[in-house]
Design a protein around this motif. Structure first.
Motif, short mmCIF file in Angstrom:
data_model
loop_
_atom_site.label_atom_id
_atom_site.label_comp_id
_atom_site.label_asym_id
_atom_site.label_seq_id
_atom_site.Cartn_x
_atom_site.Cartn_y
_atom_site.Cartn_z
N LYS A 51 0.82 -1.22 0.00
CA LYS A 51 0.00 0.00 0.00
C LYS A 51 0.85 1.26 0.00
CE LYS A 51 -4.10 -1.86 2.28
NZ LYS A 51 -5.01 -1.73 3.45
N GLY A 52 2.18 1.11 0.09
CA GLY A 52 3.06 2.26 0.11
C GLY A 52 3.17 2.90 1.48
N LEU A 53 2.78 2.20 2.53
CA LEU A 53 2.81 2.73 3.89
C LEU A 53 4.10 2.26 4.58
CD1 LEU A 53 -0.94 2.05 4.74
CD2 LEU A 53 0.10 4.22 4.01
N THR A 54 5.21 2.82 4.15
CA THR A 54 6.52 2.36 4.59
C THR A 54 6.75 2.58 6.08
OG1 THR A 54 7.36 2.85 2.38
CG2 THR A 54 8.99 2.53 4.11
N ALA A 55 6.38 3.73 6.62
CA ALA A 55 6.60 4.00 8.04
C ALA A 55 5.81 3.02 8.90
CB ALA A 55 6.22 5.44 8.38
#
Length: 166
Positions: A51-55
């Protein structure tokens, strides 16, 4: 290449973008349903990355590693978080450390695939192609499922195409 031709990313509702070679959620409903059924912390980390939620993925990975510090899968996912954070050297270091531990196991082609993704994301397309070729060879030799072989094939072709343009 249409969405139906994207290689499976190995989790329901996800696929590998053939241009970026990164996993993406392509069916939110299927992905969320599978995630609700899963008890594996690695699945949640993978979906957050897709989802691109790296943190958020980094935080979930840190929590999971505290609970299971020796998990090779979680170490590889740590490398994937680092790759997504553009910490390519650290990601490569983790994968190179894990590689001797997985040699000759079903995880070996996956680690080569992840190493290829690190090089690919860093613009090192020839190095990426070598790792994708190793992954593909190991997957074919071990009789891996067709989706894993297809994913390695697409990755190898993309890396070779970009290496030729350099």
């Amino acid at each position: 290449m249409s969405l139906k031709d994207w290689p499976s990313a190995g989790f329901p509702g996800t696929a590998v973008n053939p241009k970026t070679l990164l996993p993406e959620v392509v069916d939110e409903e299927a992905c969320e349903a599978a995630l609700r059924e899963s008890t594996d912390a690695g699945d949640r980390i993978f979906v957050l990355l897709a989802k691109g939620l790296t943190a958020e993925a980094a935080e979930a990975a840190a929590d999971a590693r505290l609970a299971d510090p020796s998990s090779l899968r979680l170490q590889v996912l740590d490398a994937e978080v680092l790759r997504a954070s553009k910490n390519y050297d650290r990601a490569e270091g983790i994968l190179r450390t894990v590689l001797p531990e997985v040699t000759g196991t079903p995880m070996e082609p996956w680690v080569f695939q992840q190493l290829g993704k690190v090089h690919f994301s860093n613009g090192q397309f020839e190095a990426a192609a070598k790792n994708f070729a190793s992954s593909l060879d190991l997957r074919v030799a071990s009789g891996s499922d067709a989706t894993a072989i297809y994913s390695a094939t697409v990755s190898l072709k993309r890396a070779l195409d970009l290496a030729e343009r350099e």
